[in-house]
Design an enzyme around this catalytic site. Structure first.
Site, PDB file in Angstrom:
ATOM      1  N   SER A  68       0.843  -1.192   0.000  1.00 36.47           N
ATOM      2  CA  SER A  68       0.000   0.000   0.000  1.00 36.47           C
ATOM      3  C   SER A  68       0.875   1.238   0.000  1.00 36.47           C
ATOM      4  O   SER A  68       1.989   1.232   0.531  1.00 36.47           O
ATOM      5  CB  SER A  68      -0.920  -0.014   1.235  1.00 36.47           C
ATOM      6  OG  SER A  68      -1.866   1.032   1.157  1.00 36.47           O
ATOM      7  N   ASP A  69       0.355   2.294  -0.604  1.00 34.65           N
ATOM      8  CA  ASP A  69       1.046   3.575  -0.604  1.00 34.65           C
ATOM      9  C   ASP A  69      -0.007   4.667  -0.678  1.00 34.65           C
ATOM     10  O   ASP A  69      -1.095   4.451  -1.222  1.00 34.65           O
ATOM     11  CB  ASP A  69       2.006   3.692  -1.787  1.00 34.65           C
ATOM     12  CG  ASP A  69       2.946   4.868  -1.624  1.00 34.65           C
ATOM     13  OD1 ASP A  69       3.876   4.767  -0.793  1.00 34.65           O
ATOM     14  OD2 ASP A  69       2.741   5.895  -2.291  1.00 34.65           O
ATOM     15  N   GLN A  70       0.324   5.831  -0.139  1.00 30.91           N
ATOM     16  CA  GLN A  70      -0.658   6.921  -0.088  1.00 30.91           C
ATOM     17  C   GLN A  70       0.006   8.266  -0.316  1.00 30.91           C
ATOM     18  O   GLN A  70       1.116   8.514   0.164  1.00 30.91           O
ATOM     19  CB  GLN A  70      -1.339   6.925   1.280  1.00 30.91           C
ATOM     20  CG  GLN A  70      -2.426   7.975   1.435  1.00 30.91           C
ATOM     21  CD  GLN A  70      -3.054   7.925   2.804  1.00 30.91           C
ATOM     22  OE1 GLN A  70      -2.421   8.243   3.801  1.00 30.91           O
ATOM     23  NE2 GLN A  70      -4.308   7.509   2.853  1.00 30.91           N
ATOM     24  N   GLY A 105      -3.016   3.626  -2.865  1.00 34.67           N
ATOM     25  CA  GLY A 105      -2.806   2.476  -3.731  1.00 34.67           C
ATOM     26  C   GLY A 105      -2.809   1.212  -2.894  1.00 34.67           C
ATOM     27  O   GLY A 105      -2.267   1.186  -1.786  1.00 34.67           O
TER      28      GLY A 105
END
Length: 192
Positions: A68-70, A105
């Protein structure tokens, strides 16, 4: 069932994943998070979420790996993690009175089958108009230096907002659980 791995060292993501009641381990992905020229925020977080999941697959060849990414975006500008008090203060000043879109993401990578599911989940935060004293008090109290957008919505950050819009409040914290449950279901993991 394949081993479940969270490709992140974020304590916030770990706490969210614990809500699902599934056993899992964590692994630290070594990924360059540099923004590529011309890349949209949505493309960036999708690419990084997948890269993080794939980065730990060597140690977990028979696993379902979550990456995950933000990023936060205001006025077409990507805001990352501030890293310092001064940067957090500047970010919050920039967001005061505005709507900020968070793009998170999410990737679920089946390392055994080399099968990947990737999505980008948006969440909109409408900020109250904040004065410099409110911002300083908030930053000093919560020290949100490792949070995209310089706040913790699960804490006092909620006092900075006038409205939240999105499909899943967990998106804002960094792990879209509703979408993750759908992805896990496609891999045969039944919840609850």
């Amino acid at each position: 069932m394949l081993e479940l791995v969270l490709g992140s060292t974020s304590p916030f993501r770990r706490e969210l994943l614990e809500k699902l009641g599934l056993p899992f381990s964590t692994a630290a992905p070594d990924v360059d998070e540099t923004h590529d020229a011309g890349e949209t925020p949505q493309q960036l977080v999708r690419r990084l979420a997948e890269a993080k999941a794939r980065a730990v697959s060597g140690q977990h060849p028979n696993a379902l790996i979550i990456g995950s990414d933000q990023v936060a975006c205001v006025d077409e500008q990507i805001l990352g993690k501030p890293g310092s008090r001064d940067k957090a203060t500047r970010q919050l000043n920039t967001m005061s009175g505005k709507t900020v879109t968070f793009h998170t993401g999410l990737c679920l990578y089946n390392s055994q089958a080399d099968r990947v599911q990737v999505s980008c989940e948006p969440y909109r935060v409408h900020f109250r108009t904040l004065d410099s004293q409110q911002i300083a008090r908030y930053v000093d109290k919560e020290q949100p230096y490792n949070c995209a957008g310089s706040f913790k919505s699960e804490g006092l950050g909620i006092t900075l907002f006038r409205k939240l819009e999105g499909d899943d409040p967990n998106i804002l914290v960094g792990l879209p659980l509703i979408r993750l449950v759908e992805m896990l279901d496609k891999e045969g993991v039944v919840l609850p």
